[in-house]
Design a protein around this motif. Sequence first.
Motif, PDB file in Angstrom:
ATOM      1  N   ASP A  45      37.263  37.358  51.605  1.00 12.88           N
ATOM      2  CA  ASP A  45      37.405  37.158  50.165  1.00 12.88           C
ATOM      3  C   ASP A  45      36.185  37.656  49.399  1.00 12.88           C
ATOM      4  N   ARG A  46      35.633  38.755  49.788  1.00  6.70           N
ATOM      5  CA  ARG A  46      34.445  39.270  49.121  1.00  6.70           C
ATOM      6  C   ARG A  46      34.768  39.622  47.674  1.00  6.70           C
ATOM      7  N   GLY A  47      33.911  39.153  46.730  1.00  2.00           N
ATOM      8  CA  GLY A  47      34.098  39.446  45.314  1.00  2.00           C
ATOM      9  C   GLY A  47      34.956  38.428  44.591  1.00  2.00           C
ATOM     10  N   ALA A  48      35.436  37.401  45.266  1.00  2.00           N
ATOM     11  CA  ALA A  48      36.293  36.405  44.620  1.00  2.00           C
ATOM     12  C   ALA A  48      35.485  35.472  43.721  1.00  2.00           C
ATOM     13  N   ASN A  49      34.255  35.147  44.083  1.00  2.00           N
ATOM     14  CA  ASN A  49      33.447  34.226  43.286  1.00  2.00           C
ATOM     15  C   ASN A  49      33.155  34.745  41.878  1.00  2.00           C
ATOM     16  N   PRO A  50      32.767  35.980  41.670  1.00  2.00           N
ATOM     17  CA  PRO A  50      32.551  36.456  40.299  1.00  2.00           C
ATOM     18  C   PRO A  50      33.818  36.407  39.447  1.00  2.00           C
ATOM     19  N   VAL A  51      34.966  36.671  40.054  1.00  2.00           N
ATOM     20  CA  VAL A  51      36.219  36.627  39.297  1.00  2.00           C
ATOM     21  C   VAL A  51      36.533  35.185  38.898  1.00  2.00           C
ATOM     22  N   GLU A  52      36.342  34.257  39.834  1.00  2.00           N
ATOM     23  CA  GLU A  52      36.582  32.853  39.517  1.00  2.00           C
ATOM     24  C   GLU A  52      35.625  32.374  38.432  1.00  2.00           C
ATOM     25  N   LEU A  53      34.381  32.783  38.508  1.00  2.00           N
ATOM     26  CA  LEU A  53      33.396  32.397  37.498  1.00  2.00           C
ATOM     27  C   LEU A  53      33.764  32.970  36.130  1.00  2.00           C
TER      28      LEU A  53
END
Length: 142
Positions: free
Chosen positions: A22-30
Motif C-alpha cells: 500500500d505504498r503512497g496510501a497515507n498521503p492520500v488518506e491525509l
Amino acid sequence: MRVAGRRAVEAVRRRLVPGAADRGANPVELAVVMPAILLLLFGSIQVAAWFLARSTALHAAQSGVNAQRVHDAPGGAGVARAQAFLTAAGDWLADPQTSCVDGDDQVTCTVTGKPLSVVPGLSLTVSQTAHGTVERWTEAGG
C-alpha cells in the motif's frame, strides 16, 4: 536454485513488512481527512474566541453597574468604567458599544460587540447585560 531462493525470500519479506503493498496510501488518506481536521481546529478556536468575548462583555457590564450604582454617582460613570475595562482587557471584543440605564432603584448596563473572527465570512455578535440596585440612604425606623 539461487534465483528461486531469492524470489522466495523476497515474497516472504513482502508479506511480513506491513503496508508494503500500500505504498503512497497515507498521503492520500491525509489529503482526504485534513480539511475536516482543519475545520475542527478553526471551529474550536472560534468557539474559544466567542466565549472570551462574551466573558469580557459581561465583566465590562458588571464593572459599569458597580460604578453607576454608587450613591450619588455622576451620570455616565457606568459607561466610562465599562469602556475603561474594555480598553484594559484588550481586543477580545471588537466594536464595543456600552449603554447604562439608571432607573429609580435599578441600574442596567449592556455591552455589545463582535468577537474576533478566525473563520472567514463568519460574523457573530455578543451582548451581555448586568443589573444592580442603586445604593441609597435609609433611616432606621424607631
